[in-house]
Design a protein around this motif. Structure first.
Motif, PDB file in Angstrom:
ATOM      1  N   LEU A   1       0.812  -1.217   0.000  1.00 25.16           N
ATOM      2  CA  LEU A   1       0.000   0.000   0.000  1.00 25.16           C
ATOM      3  C   LEU A   1       0.847   1.269   0.000  1.00 25.16           C
ATOM      4  O   LEU A   1       0.300   2.372  -0.077  1.00 25.16           O
ATOM      5  N   GLY A   2       2.175   1.118   0.143  1.00 27.63           N
ATOM      6  CA  GLY A   2       3.064   2.267   0.102  1.00 27.63           C
ATOM      7  C   GLY A   2       3.282   2.962   1.420  1.00 27.63           C
ATOM      8  O   GLY A   2       3.876   4.049   1.461  1.00 27.63           O
ATOM      9  N   ILE A   3       2.834   2.352   2.529  1.00 27.57           N
ATOM     10  CA  ILE A   3       3.031   2.976   3.844  1.00 27.57           C
ATOM     11  C   ILE A   3       3.864   2.086   4.762  1.00 27.57           C
ATOM     12  O   ILE A   3       4.042   2.418   5.935  1.00 27.57           O
ATOM     13  N   GLY A   4       4.367   0.979   4.232  1.00 33.32           N
ATOM     14  CA  GLY A   4       5.216   0.093   5.015  1.00 33.32           C
ATOM     15  C   GLY A   4       6.682   0.399   4.780  1.00 33.32           C
ATOM     16  O   GLY A   4       7.091   1.564   4.708  1.00 33.32           O
TER      17      GLY A   4
ATOM     18  N   SER B   1      11.919  -5.507   0.627  1.00 28.58           N
ATOM     19  CA  SER B   1      10.949  -6.480   1.118  1.00 28.58           C
ATOM     20  C   SER B   1      10.126  -6.993  -0.044  1.00 28.58           C
ATOM     21  O   SER B   1      10.023  -6.357  -1.101  1.00 28.58           O
ATOM     22  N   TRP B   2       9.523  -8.141   0.165  1.00 26.30           N
ATOM     23  CA  TRP B   2       8.681  -8.732  -0.880  1.00 26.30           C
ATOM     24  C   TRP B   2       7.474  -7.851  -1.173  1.00 26.30           C
ATOM     25  O   TRP B   2       7.111  -7.675  -2.329  1.00 26.30           O
ATOM     26  N   GLY B   3       6.858  -7.311  -0.146  1.00 24.05           N
ATOM     27  CA  GLY B   3       5.697  -6.462  -0.368  1.00 24.05           C
ATOM     28  C   GLY B   3       6.025  -5.224  -1.174  1.00 24.05           C
ATOM     29  O   GLY B   3       5.229  -4.780  -2.017  1.00 24.05           O
ATOM     30  N   GLN B   4       7.200  -4.658  -0.938  1.00 28.91           N
ATOM     31  CA  GLN B   4       7.614  -3.470  -1.677  1.00 28.91           C
ATOM     32  C   GLN B   4       7.801  -3.786  -3.155  1.00 28.91           C
ATOM     33  O   GLN B   4       7.337  -3.031  -4.024  1.00 28.91           O
ATOM     34  N   ASP B   5       8.439  -4.909  -3.461  1.00 26.70           N
ATOM     35  CA  ASP B   5       8.650  -5.283  -4.857  1.00 26.70           C
ATOM     36  C   ASP B   5       7.333  -5.655  -5.536  1.00 26.70           C
ATOM     37  O   ASP B   5       7.137  -5.375  -6.723  1.00 26.70           O
ATOM     38  N   ILE B   6       6.435  -6.293  -4.807  1.00 26.12           N
ATOM     39  CA  ILE B   6       5.128  -6.618  -5.380  1.00 26.12           C
ATOM     40  C   ILE B   6       4.350  -5.350  -5.696  1.00 26.12           C
ATOM     41  O   ILE B   6       3.646  -5.262  -6.711  1.00 26.12           O
TER      42      ILE B   6
ATOM     43  N   VAL C   1       5.628  -2.422  -6.559  1.00 25.82           N
ATOM     44  CA  VAL C   1       6.198  -1.835  -7.775  1.00 25.82           C
ATOM     45  C   VAL C   1       5.776  -2.637  -8.998  1.00 25.82           C
ATOM     46  O   VAL C   1       5.444  -2.077 -10.055  1.00 25.82           O
ATOM     47  N   ALA C   2       5.757  -3.974  -8.862  1.00 24.84           N
ATOM     48  CA  ALA C   2       5.411  -4.829 -10.001  1.00 24.84           C
ATOM     49  C   ALA C   2       3.939  -4.747 -10.363  1.00 24.84           C
ATOM     50  O   ALA C   2       3.553  -5.124 -11.476  1.00 24.84           O
ATOM     51  N   SER C   3       3.095  -4.251  -9.444  1.00 28.08           N
ATOM     52  CA  SER C   3       1.661  -4.180  -9.700  1.00 28.08           C
ATOM     53  C   SER C   3       1.241  -2.852 -10.306  1.00 28.08           C
ATOM     54  O   SER C   3       0.027  -2.599 -10.453  1.00 28.08           O
ATOM     55  N   ALA C   4       2.206  -2.024 -10.641  1.00 31.93           N
ATOM     56  CA  ALA C   4       1.880  -0.728 -11.239  1.00 31.93           C
ATOM     57  C   ALA C   4       1.177  -0.927 -12.577  1.00 31.93           C
ATOM     58  O   ALA C   4       1.247  -1.989 -13.203  1.00 31.93           O
ATOM     59  N   LEU C   5       0.488   0.121 -13.003  1.00 34.15           N
ATOM     60  CA  LEU C   5      -0.296   0.066 -14.232  1.00 34.15           C
ATOM     61  C   LEU C   5       0.599  -0.292 -15.423  1.00 34.15           C
ATOM     62  O   LEU C   5       1.600   0.368 -15.687  1.00 34.15           O
TER      63      LEU C   5
END
Length: 314
Positions: free
Chosen positions: A253-256, A263-268, A270-274
């Motif tokens: 969500l961009g607040i972690g 982290s995995w969440g951060q890369d996910i 970025v990868a989920s961008a439009l």
């Protein structure tokens, strides 16, 4: 010459004159029974192997890759997997494999530290509440209900939105995320410990120790806590996987966690961008697989521990 008047039977020669007391059978404890049950559970071994690999990745990522996860070349942006780079590259030219390996450190570190904090805080509150009862039990229960009423993910979003992690060091980011999740995650552990204490407290061995003059700390740490902690360990293992997923969601969500953290969440996120999902699906697939396997491994281990410690579930 034998005496004909002596009619007493002769003592048998095969009967030993002295008898040694029989050794009492050694009873098996709850922990030994649980370990035996775990050894027969294939789910335990599968989860243990997955967790071991994830822990090695977090502690020694250099064993898996020698590529710098923070070095990127724009000429390699969004390239698919190739020789030497099995997971391809990100939109910034980072090696996805290296970032996936190094991303395990932050995720597992947050999960382990949060679990330790929630277990310690929840055990203290649950022990005091269940052992002493009365007004202390009522007070601690009401305080726990206040925090328990707020969903964990929603609480993390609210607190980290008010106190963002901008320009913070890696250690500060980890500490702040752990503190937020632990602050709203301990009530469930406290309620579990309180219930276990209330089940153990009326047992005969506790009453016998109390009658012999055992002090309250001795009753708690020598008789109640060792017999009430097993359910807490099983649930804490499941929660560890949940906390890893919460951290990844906050980063998504961009607040972690943010740069310089990986982290995995951060890369996910970025990868989920439009447009990225279709242009470079490998950016999303590999971190998601590692995250899912790690969370699943801890949940499977927690289920195996619950089955081992609770005979009713076998």
């Amino acid at each position: 010459m034998t005496d004909p008047l002596n009619t007493s039977p002769a003592a048998p020669t095969d009967v030993p004159t002295t008898s040694s007391p029989a050794k009492p059978a050694r009873g098996r404890s709850l922990w030994s029974d649980a370990w035996g049950e775990l050894q027969r559970n294939p789910m335990f071994w599968i989860s243990a192997v997955l967790i071991f690999v994830a822990l090695v990745m977090a502690v020694a990522p250099g064993l898996f890759t020698s590529v710098d996860p923070t070095f990127g070349e724009l000429s390699n942006a969004r390239k698919p997997p190739t020789d030497g780079h099995p997971f391809g590259f990100t939109a910034q030219g980072y090696d996805v494999y290296a970032r996936t390996i190094y991303g395990a450190r932050a995720s597992i570190l947050i999960g382990v530290l949060t679990t330790l904090m929630t277990v310690i805080l929840g055990a203290i509150v649950g022990l005091l509440s269940g052992f002493y009862g009365g007004w202390l039990d009522a007070l601690l229960s009401r305080v726990g209900e206040i925090f328990f009423a707020i969903p964990l993910l929603l609480a993390g979003i609210m607190v980290l939105y008010v106190f963002p992690l901008n320009n913070a060091s890696f250690a500060r980011q980890v500490f702040q995320v752990v503190a937020v999740i632990a602050l709203f995650g301990w009530p469930s552990m406290a309620r579990l410990m309180r219930g276990a204490v209330l089940q153990v407290k009326p047992n005969d061995y506790v009453n016998a120790a109390k009658a012999l003059g055992a002090s309250s700390p001795r009753l708690i740490f020598s008789h109640i806590l060792p017999n009430a902690v097993a359910p807490m360990i099983a649930v804490a293992t499941i929660n560890l996987g949940v906390y890893i997923a919460v951290e990844a969601t906050l980063a998504f969500l961009g607040i972690g966690l943010r740069q310089p953290a990986i982290s995995w969440g951060q890369d996910i996120s970025v990868a989920s961008a439009l447009g990225m999902v279709r242009a470079a699906p490998h950016m999303l697939i590999f971190p998601s697989i590692f995250l899912s396997l790690t969370v699943l491994a801890f949940i499977m281990l927690g289920d195996a521990l619950q089955d081992a410690f609770d005979p009713k579930r076998r």
